[in-house]
Write a protein that holds these residues in place. Sequence first.
Motif, PDB file in Angstrom:
ATOM      1  N   GLY A 188       0.776  -1.235   0.000  1.00  0.00           N
ATOM      2  CA  GLY A 188       0.000   0.000   0.000  1.00  0.00           C
ATOM      3  C   GLY A 188       0.806   1.283   0.000  1.00  0.00           C
ATOM      4  O   GLY A 188       0.246   2.367   0.179  1.00  0.00           O
ATOM      5  N   TRP A 189       2.127   1.216  -0.230  1.00  0.00           N
ATOM      6  CA  TRP A 189       2.927   2.449  -0.226  1.00  0.00           C
ATOM      7  C   TRP A 189       4.172   2.292  -1.093  1.00  0.00           C
ATOM      8  O   TRP A 189       4.635   1.186  -1.335  1.00  0.00           O
ATOM      9  N   LEU A 190       4.693   3.422  -1.545  1.00  0.00           N
ATOM     10  CA  LEU A 190       5.911   3.475  -2.355  1.00  0.00           C
ATOM     11  C   LEU A 190       6.572   4.825  -2.114  1.00  0.00           C
ATOM     12  O   LEU A 190       5.897   5.862  -2.106  1.00  0.00           O
ATOM     13  N   ARG A 191       7.883   4.820  -1.905  1.00  0.00           N
ATOM     14  CA  ARG A 191       8.644   6.062  -1.780  1.00  0.00           C
ATOM     15  C   ARG A 191       9.841   6.010  -2.715  1.00  0.00           C
ATOM     16  O   ARG A 191      10.415   4.946  -2.913  1.00  0.00           O
ATOM     17  N   THR A 192      10.204   7.167  -3.261  1.00  0.00           N
ATOM     18  CA  THR A 192      11.372   7.262  -4.134  1.00  0.00           C
ATOM     19  C   THR A 192      12.246   8.431  -3.684  1.00  0.00           C
ATOM     20  O   THR A 192      11.756   9.406  -3.106  1.00  0.00           O
ATOM     21  N   LEU A 193      13.540   8.293  -3.978  1.00  0.00           N
ATOM     22  CA  LEU A 193      14.511   9.328  -3.625  1.00  0.00           C
ATOM     23  C   LEU A 193      15.594   9.365  -4.688  1.00  0.00           C
ATOM     24  O   LEU A 193      16.059   8.316  -5.139  1.00  0.00           O
ATOM     25  N   ARG A 194      15.982  10.568  -5.077  1.00  0.00           N
ATOM     26  CA  ARG A 194      17.157  10.749  -5.944  1.00  0.00           C
ATOM     27  C   ARG A 194      18.054  11.773  -5.281  1.00  0.00           C
ATOM     28  O   ARG A 194      17.617  12.888  -4.973  1.00  0.00           O
ATOM     29  N   LEU A 195      19.297  11.376  -5.036  1.00  0.00           N
ATOM     30  CA  LEU A 195      20.330  12.261  -4.510  1.00  0.00           C
ATOM     31  C   LEU A 195      21.359  12.457  -5.609  1.00  0.00           C
ATOM     32  O   LEU A 195      21.904  11.482  -6.125  1.00  0.00           O
ATOM     33  N   THR A 233      15.516  14.903  -4.625  1.00  0.00           N
ATOM     34  CA  THR A 233      14.189  14.820  -5.231  1.00  0.00           C
ATOM     35  C   THR A 233      13.480  13.598  -4.656  1.00  0.00           C
ATOM     36  O   THR A 233      14.075  12.514  -4.597  1.00  0.00           O
ATOM     37  N   THR A 234      12.227  13.761  -4.229  1.00  0.00           N
ATOM     38  CA  THR A 234      11.498  12.641  -3.612  1.00  0.00           C
ATOM     39  C   THR A 234      10.118  12.483  -4.235  1.00  0.00           C
ATOM     40  O   THR A 234       9.600  13.390  -4.879  1.00  0.00           O
ATOM     41  N   GLY A 235       9.542  11.312  -4.006  1.00  0.00           N
ATOM     42  CA  GLY A 235       8.169  11.034  -4.400  1.00  0.00           C
ATOM     43  C   GLY A 235       7.548  10.090  -3.391  1.00  0.00           C
ATOM     44  O   GLY A 235       8.253   9.342  -2.706  1.00  0.00           O
ATOM     45  N   GLU A 236       6.227  10.143  -3.287  1.00  0.00           N
ATOM     46  CA  GLU A 236       5.543   9.298  -2.305  1.00  0.00           C
ATOM     47  C   GLU A 236       4.160   8.940  -2.813  1.00  0.00           C
ATOM     48  O   GLU A 236       3.436   9.793  -3.322  1.00  0.00           O
ATOM     49  N   GLN A 237       3.823   7.657  -2.685  1.00  0.00           N
ATOM     50  CA  GLN A 237       2.476   7.171  -2.983  1.00  0.00           C
ATOM     51  C   GLN A 237       2.033   6.318  -1.808  1.00  0.00           C
ATOM     52  O   GLN A 237       2.843   5.642  -1.184  1.00  0.00           O
ATOM     53  N   GLY A 238       0.731   6.324  -1.535  1.00  0.00           N
ATOM     54  CA  GLY A 238       0.224   5.534  -0.421  1.00  0.00           C
ATOM     55  C   GLY A 238       0.605   6.162   0.909  1.00  0.00           C
ATOM     56  O   GLY A 238       0.930   7.347   0.988  1.00  0.00           O
TER      57      GLY A 238
END
Length: 198
Positions: A60-67, A77-82
Amino acid sequence: MWERTDTSGTDLAVLDDRRGLYARGYATARDPIPYVCRYELVADESWATAHLDVSVEGAGWLRTLRLERAVGRWRVTTGEQGDLDRALVDGGHGPAGLPGTEEPERLHDAIDIDLAGAPLPNTLPIRRLGLLGAPPGTAHRLTMAWVLVPSLIVMPSEQVYTVVDEQTVRFAIDDFRADLTVDKEGYVVTYPGLAKRR
């Protein structure tokens, strides 16, 4: 491939180190909640981190990160779902907080990254600082861009790497110490309390 010793899980990295490092990793872990972590880590020819891309996913969730590090500055840069916070609280843990960092300038002194639960990033300062073959007692205090997993919160972390012998580098952060056993190329074989290479 490393098997986690602190929880059920593994970390598999495919890499090319002919000119710096290009690595893709796939990690799983059961704690604090079950997740899958995919990462891409690139270091330049001096073994300084150029960029890290991470995605962490659970039920039920997903997170992303770019450094990205360029001209001595980090871009985050980040992203988030759920809802990771809800998944953690339902699992009996505290909330994760927001991914990334609100103060990237605090990472100014960091050249290396440390991805929680992954032994591979420890190789970067070992190779960059020439710790392989250095005299016992050689020590370096570093600021790392420490990425917490599964939250993907990024914070500065003061760490010390000290040569113990030709196969052992001591890693220290605050009161924590671990004697990392490394191979002849500086890759971690055993990280006590975290992982062991298969």
